[in-house]
Design an enzyme around this catalytic site. Structure first.
Site, PDB file in Angstrom:
ATOM      1  N   ASP A 140      21.508  10.092  16.066  1.00  0.00           N
ATOM      2  CA  ASP A 140      22.624   9.158  16.020  1.00  0.00           C
ATOM      3  C   ASP A 140      22.168   7.705  15.893  1.00  0.00           C
ATOM      4  O   ASP A 140      22.640   6.978  15.024  1.00  0.00           O
ATOM      5  CB  ASP A 140      23.480   9.327  17.280  1.00  0.00           C
ATOM      6  CG  ASP A 140      24.686   8.410  17.288  1.00  0.00           C
ATOM      7  OD1 ASP A 140      25.768   8.857  16.904  1.00  0.00           O
ATOM      8  OD2 ASP A 140      24.544   7.230  17.671  1.00  0.00           O
ATOM      9  N   VAL A 168      28.242   8.809  15.528  1.00  0.00           N
ATOM     10  CA  VAL A 168      27.791   9.572  14.360  1.00  0.00           C
ATOM     11  C   VAL A 168      27.657  11.046  14.735  1.00  0.00           C
ATOM     12  O   VAL A 168      28.105  11.943  14.005  1.00  0.00           O
ATOM     13  CB  VAL A 168      26.466   9.019  13.805  1.00  0.00           C
ATOM     14  CG1 VAL A 168      25.920   9.942  12.716  1.00  0.00           C
ATOM     15  CG2 VAL A 168      26.663   7.623  13.239  1.00  0.00           C
ATOM     16  N   ASP A 169      27.052  11.315  15.879  1.00  0.00           N
ATOM     17  CA  ASP A 169      26.940  12.695  16.350  1.00  0.00           C
ATOM     18  C   ASP A 169      28.313  13.340  16.493  1.00  0.00           C
ATOM     19  O   ASP A 169      28.551  14.459  16.026  1.00  0.00           O
ATOM     20  CB  ASP A 169      26.239  12.735  17.705  1.00  0.00           C
ATOM     21  CG  ASP A 169      24.725  12.760  17.586  1.00  0.00           C
ATOM     22  OD1 ASP A 169      24.206  12.857  16.461  1.00  0.00           O
ATOM     23  OD2 ASP A 169      24.054  12.678  18.631  1.00  0.00           O
ATOM     24  N   TYR A 170      29.211  12.645  17.158  1.00  0.00           N
ATOM     25  CA  TYR A 170      30.506  13.241  17.451  1.00  0.00           C
ATOM     26  C   TYR A 170      31.349  13.385  16.184  1.00  0.00           C
ATOM     27  O   TYR A 170      32.051  14.394  15.995  1.00  0.00           O
ATOM     28  CB  TYR A 170      31.253  12.414  18.498  1.00  0.00           C
ATOM     29  CG  TYR A 170      30.443  12.209  19.764  1.00  0.00           C
ATOM     30  CD1 TYR A 170      29.449  13.116  20.147  1.00  0.00           C
ATOM     31  CD2 TYR A 170      30.642  11.100  20.570  1.00  0.00           C
ATOM     32  CE1 TYR A 170      28.692  12.921  21.287  1.00  0.00           C
ATOM     33  CE2 TYR A 170      29.899  10.900  21.720  1.00  0.00           C
ATOM     34  CZ  TYR A 170      28.919  11.803  22.074  1.00  0.00           C
ATOM     35  OH  TYR A 170      28.168  11.605  23.199  1.00  0.00           O
ATOM     36  N   GLY A 173      30.073  16.342  14.399  1.00  0.00           N
ATOM     37  CA  GLY A 173      30.553  17.571  15.023  1.00  0.00           C
ATOM     38  C   GLY A 173      31.968  17.913  14.603  1.00  0.00           C
ATOM     39  O   GLY A 173      32.282  19.068  14.293  1.00  0.00           O
TER      40      GLY A 173
END
Length: 412
Positions: A140, A168-170, A173
């Protein structure tokens, strides 16, 4: 029934982005079977500090609620055989690995379609499975820097700044979960599965949205704005009151007209400098300086009461503790509880994905390998002899052995 109770997902996921995507699918009823590598102690998220004890962490609980876990060494022929049996009875294989790893692990659609022609293989990687960065690991922080996010964030005279959350990660996802569901829909309609090549990089670039369109089409150069101001709508930003900060947003002309009345300056509405969005943007510095002086004269609570009474979009800037105890958070049921045998009562936030009536009750995250034996016996129909055979061959971890010891590793 929950909406996704007829969906089974075999997941090779770890850390944050991948588990965050499947978390919402599990909350919606999908059976998410986490395959955890016993050679490395399972999902690395189990060990993230500071709130961690042995293999149990609040970080892991956050992202893995309602899932099942089986310890399986896919590097062994026997572990691979169990994985392939799971593929035969599942709807999707979901992973978040480096872009070149799905091919190496043989978990793409072409690798698995002979087992299950309808299988959907959703790979969330850092940079995707093609392109010059495909073999690079994606995190991220790195991606926030690479994709322009940090350059856009912070005060104009400050350093590039990351978001306070791993967005960015979320975002990746959420995109992966959407792609997987779209793939499942198509597979059930057409009878054929597919690959879903999703990446954190793609998600981050996609979320540049209208600043990217402005730049690509009109040559606009995005820049940081003072006090988190909107790049074109004025006023729409944070203001300092006498005892804290609040956000005020005039996304429509009527809100600006109401704001002028609330602050006791109705003449500003007809001031040629501030009469339209365009002129207020042109004279942004003059208008914001005036508003800074006005908002400094009262408390946050006083301003919010006045502004909300006039239906001007506004809110106090709250800290995390205040946000989690906000009456609206409570009313929406966004704080949930589960019980963990080691960590005790775990309080966390609910999934924001709501479909129909929300069934009550959430299950904690699984212990490592907790569901191994049940999955082998009940889902795959393995008998005791087959499980002992797999255990001796180190399919569940450890070293191969020739003895007849009980197959305990499957549950670890």
């Amino acid at each position: 029934m929950k909406p996704l109770e007829d969906v089974r997902i075999v997941s090779l996921e770890q850390y944050g982005a991948g588990p965050f995507g499947s978390l919402h699918l599990a909350d919606l009823g999908a059976e998410v079977i986490k395959i955890e590598d016993p050679r490395v102690g399972g999902d690395i998220g189990r060990y993230v500090p500071p709130y961690a004890e042995d293999e149990h962490s609040l970080f892991f609980e956050t992202f893995n609620r309602g899932k099942k876990s089986i310890s399986l060494d896919l590097g062994t022929a026997e572990g691979r055989a169990v994985f392939e049996d799971l593929v035969r009875v599942s709807d999707a294989v979901y992973s978040n690995l480096r872009g070149d790893v799905p091919a190496k692990m043989r978990i793409r659609y072409d690798d698995l379609k002979h087992l299950n022609p309808r299988i959907v293989c959703c790979s969330l990687t850092g940079f995707g499975m093609t392109g010059p960065r495909s073999a690079q690991p994606g995190y991220d922080y790195v991606l926030q820097g690479l994709t322009g996010w940090m350059d856009l964030t912070g005060e104009p005279d400050g350093p590039p700044t990351k978001s306070g959350l791993s967005l960015v990660d979320y975002s990746g996802g959420f995109v992966a979960a959407m792609a997987l569901l779209a793939g499942l829909h198509a597979a059930r309609r057409d009878g054929l599965g597919m690959d879903c090549d999703v990446s954190l990089y793609d998600a981050a670039i996609g979320l540049l949205t209208y600043p990217a369109t402005w730049h690509l089409t009109a040559g606009y150069t995005p820049t940081r704005t003072r006090h988190s101001a909107h790049p074109s709508l004025v006023p729409f930003q944070a203001f300092r009151a006498s005892d804290g900060w609040l956000v005020v947003g005039c996304a429509k002309e009527k809100f600006w007209q109401r704001l002028a009345v609330v602050i006791g300056r109705p003449e500003l509405v007809t001031d040629p400098r501030f009469i339209t969005f365009a002129t207020r943007r042109q004279h942004r510095d003059q208008l914001v300086a005036l508003l800074d002086e006005v908002f400094a004269t009262r408390t946050v609570a006083q301003w919010v009461e006045l502004l909300q009474a006039a239906s001007v979009p506004s809110a106090p800037i709250q800290n995390v503790a205040e946000a989690l105890t906000d009456p609206h958070t409570v009313a929406r049921g966004l704080v949930i509880e589960t019980e963990h045998p080691v960590l005790g009562r775990v309080r966390s936030v609910a999934s924001p994905v709501r479909v129909g009536e929300q069934p009550a009750g959430y299950q904690r995250a699984p212990l490592r390998g907790e569901h191994g034996e049940a999955l082998l016996r009940d889902l795959l129909g393995y008998d005791e002899a087959r499980i002992r055979e797999l255990d001796r061959a180190a399919a569940f971890g450890g070293e191969p052995r020739s003895d007849d010891a009980e197959p305990e590793a499957a549950a670890r």
